[in-house]
Design a protein around this motif. Sequence first.
Motif, PDB file in Angstrom:
ATOM      1  N   LEU A  26       0.818  -1.214   0.000  1.00 28.49           N
ATOM      2  CA  LEU A  26       0.000   0.000   0.000  1.00 28.49           C
ATOM      3  C   LEU A  26       0.852   1.264   0.000  1.00 28.49           C
ATOM      4  N   GLU A  27       2.151   1.109   0.036  1.00 31.05           N
ATOM      5  CA  GLU A  27       3.046   2.247   0.196  1.00 31.05           C
ATOM      6  C   GLU A  27       2.884   3.270  -0.941  1.00 31.05           C
ATOM      7  N   GLY A  28       2.499   4.490  -0.573  1.00 32.05           N
ATOM      8  CA  GLY A  28       2.380   5.568  -1.535  1.00 32.05           C
ATOM      9  C   GLY A  28       1.217   5.471  -2.498  1.00 32.05           C
ATOM     10  N   LYS A  29       0.288   4.543  -2.240  1.00 33.68           N
ATOM     11  CA  LYS A  29      -0.823   4.320  -3.170  1.00 33.68           C
ATOM     12  C   LYS A  29      -2.126   4.916  -2.641  1.00 33.68           C
ATOM     13  N   THR A  30      -3.149   4.867  -3.452  1.00 35.53           N
ATOM     14  CA  THR A  30      -4.479   5.321  -3.057  1.00 35.53           C
ATOM     15  C   THR A  30      -5.291   4.115  -2.618  1.00 35.53           C
ATOM     16  N   LEU A  31      -5.638   4.063  -1.340  1.00 40.65           N
ATOM     17  CA  LEU A  31      -6.379   2.938  -0.775  1.00 40.65           C
ATOM     18  C   LEU A  31      -7.866   3.265  -0.734  1.00 40.65           C
ATOM     19  N   ILE A  32      -8.671   2.377  -1.309  1.00 37.10           N
ATOM     20  CA  ILE A  32     -10.126   2.481  -1.230  1.00 37.10           C
ATOM     21  C   ILE A  32     -10.621   1.334  -0.354  1.00 37.10           C
ATOM     22  N   LEU A  33     -11.205   1.655   0.798  1.00 38.01           N
ATOM     23  CA  LEU A  33     -11.780   0.663   1.700  1.00 38.01           C
ATOM     24  C   LEU A  33     -13.283   0.595   1.452  1.00 38.01           C
ATOM     25  N   ALA A  34     -13.776  -0.564   1.064  1.00 38.18           N
ATOM     26  CA  ALA A  34     -15.179  -0.705   0.674  1.00 38.18           C
ATOM     27  C   ALA A  34     -15.911  -1.674   1.593  1.00 38.18           C
ATOM     28  N   ASP A  35     -16.977  -1.187   2.197  1.00 38.16           N
ATOM     29  CA  ASP A  35     -17.862  -2.017   3.015  1.00 38.16           C
ATOM     30  C   ASP A  35     -19.254  -1.405   2.917  1.00 38.16           C
TER      31      ASP A  35
ATOM     32  N   GLN B 271     -16.614  -0.344  13.805  1.00 41.31           N
ATOM     33  CA  GLN B 271     -15.528  -1.144  14.371  1.00 41.31           C
ATOM     34  C   GLN B 271     -14.843  -2.025  13.331  1.00 41.31           C
ATOM     35  N   SER B 272     -15.618  -2.565  12.372  1.00 45.86           N
ATOM     36  CA  SER B 272     -15.025  -3.413  11.333  1.00 45.86           C
ATOM     37  C   SER B 272     -14.063  -2.614  10.465  1.00 45.86           C
ATOM     38  N   MET B 273     -14.440  -1.374  10.141  1.00 41.24           N
ATOM     39  CA  MET B 273     -13.576  -0.538   9.310  1.00 41.24           C
ATOM     40  C   MET B 273     -12.282  -0.208  10.034  1.00 41.24           C
ATOM     41  N   VAL B 274     -12.375   0.102  11.318  1.00 42.85           N
ATOM     42  CA  VAL B 274     -11.183   0.407  12.108  1.00 42.85           C
ATOM     43  C   VAL B 274     -10.287  -0.821  12.214  1.00 42.85           C
ATOM     44  N   ALA B 275     -10.880  -1.993  12.482  1.00 38.64           N
ATOM     45  CA  ALA B 275     -10.100  -3.226  12.604  1.00 38.64           C
ATOM     46  C   ALA B 275      -9.422  -3.581  11.282  1.00 38.64           C
ATOM     47  N   THR B 276     -10.122  -3.350  10.183  1.00 38.02           N
ATOM     48  CA  THR B 276      -9.558  -3.620   8.862  1.00 38.02           C
ATOM     49  C   THR B 276      -8.342  -2.734   8.602  1.00 38.02           C
ATOM     50  N   PHE B 277      -8.473  -1.456   8.899  1.00 36.24           N
ATOM     51  CA  PHE B 277      -7.365  -0.541   8.666  1.00 36.24           C
ATOM     52  C   PHE B 277      -6.153  -0.905   9.524  1.00 36.24           C
ATOM     53  N   GLU B 278      -6.388  -1.304  10.756  1.00 38.17           N
ATOM     54  CA  GLU B 278      -5.283  -1.716  11.625  1.00 38.17           C
ATOM     55  C   GLU B 278      -4.579  -2.948  11.067  1.00 38.17           C
ATOM     56  N   ALA B 279      -5.366  -3.877  10.501  1.00 37.96           N
ATOM     57  CA  ALA B 279      -4.778  -5.094   9.934  1.00 37.96           C
ATOM     58  C   ALA B 279      -3.952  -4.804   8.687  1.00 37.96           C
ATOM     59  N   LEU B 280      -4.249  -3.707   7.994  1.00 40.10           N
ATOM     60  CA  LEU B 280      -3.547  -3.358   6.758  1.00 40.10           C
ATOM     61  C   LEU B 280      -2.252  -2.581   7.003  1.00 40.10           C
ATOM     62  N   ARG B 281      -2.023  -2.114   8.209  1.00 39.53           N
ATOM     63  CA  ARG B 281      -0.857  -1.266   8.489  1.00 39.53           C
ATOM     64  C   ARG B 281       0.478  -1.894   8.088  1.00 39.53           C
ATOM     65  N   PRO B 282       0.692  -3.215   8.275  1.00 36.17           N
ATOM     66  CA  PRO B 282       1.984  -3.791   7.883  1.00 36.17           C
ATOM     67  C   PRO B 282       2.275  -3.726   6.382  1.00 36.17           C
ATOM     68  N   PHE B 283       1.279  -3.403   5.565  1.00 41.42           N
ATOM     69  CA  PHE B 283       1.472  -3.402   4.117  1.00 41.42           C
ATOM     70  C   PHE B 283       1.912  -2.047   3.571  1.00 41.42           C
ATOM     71  N   GLY B 284       2.152  -1.087   4.447  1.00 43.11           N
ATOM     72  CA  GLY B 284       2.669   0.194   4.004  1.00 43.11           C
ATOM     73  C   GLY B 284       1.698   1.336   4.265  1.00 43.11           C
ATOM     74  N   LYS B 285       2.198   2.552   4.089  1.00 35.51           N
ATOM     75  CA  LYS B 285       1.405   3.757   4.343  1.00 35.51           C
ATOM     76  C   LYS B 285       0.842   4.292   3.033  1.00 35.51           C
ATOM     77  N   PRO B 286      -0.484   4.300   2.882  1.00 38.23           N
ATOM     78  CA  PRO B 286      -1.080   4.840   1.655  1.00 38.23           C
ATOM     79  C   PRO B 286      -0.877   6.348   1.562  1.00 38.23           C
TER      80      PRO B 286
END
Length: 219
Positions: free
Chosen positions: A127-136, A143-158
């Motif tokens: 996800l480093e330097g990219k545009t992230l679209i979170l869809a739900d 809470q699901s959106m927050v948990a999802t974003f936390e799980a994605l943190r190891p993949f880089g900073k959008p």
Amino acid sequence: MHIHDLSKHNSILNSFIADLRDVNIQKDRMRFRRNIERIGEVLGYEMSKTLQYKDKTVVSPLGEKQTSLYQNEIVLCSILRAGVPLHNGLLNYFDDAENAFISAYRHHKQTPETFEIIVEYLACPSLEGKTLILADPMLATGQSMVATFEALRPFGKPKNIHIVSVIGAQPGVDLISKHFSQDTHLWIAAVDEDLSDKGYIVPGLGDAGDLAFGNKLQQ
């Protein structure tokens, strides 16, 4: 957070939302999925106006034309399983996007009113330097959106983050506003005021996953 509530302006989107809510029309699963997909297309179109563009020369059989094309490297991440039709709608418009999928579900404890969000399956590119679209499709408690974003943190900073939902509840919108940066954009088709005791949107539309794909197995 920049909140784009499209229900504040009359458009054909109102018809799609009305169909999703209608207890008689939503019995048709194919139509239910297609309405969510169409809403994803509308939200994706509106979101596209905020992307970065660059002129490019396009060669046709009869000449050349300067056209502005978006430059963002997009990663589209959907929360399974309810997010699949919404993902398809967004992918119809951002067809060259990379894709990520995550399973985040409510695990109820002693009572139906108490639950925690469990994240299990996750597949995601960098996800480093990219545009992230979170869809739900349903932004209920948030809470699901927050948990999802936390799980994605190891993949880089959008570089940019956009959240796309069909129907949300005000408490959920308030919660994610506290957990995401101020330059995050929320694109949503309707915002309802209340949550039920079990954390479902009122009036909402029910369980989007069940309505789209059938009743899930009991945990």
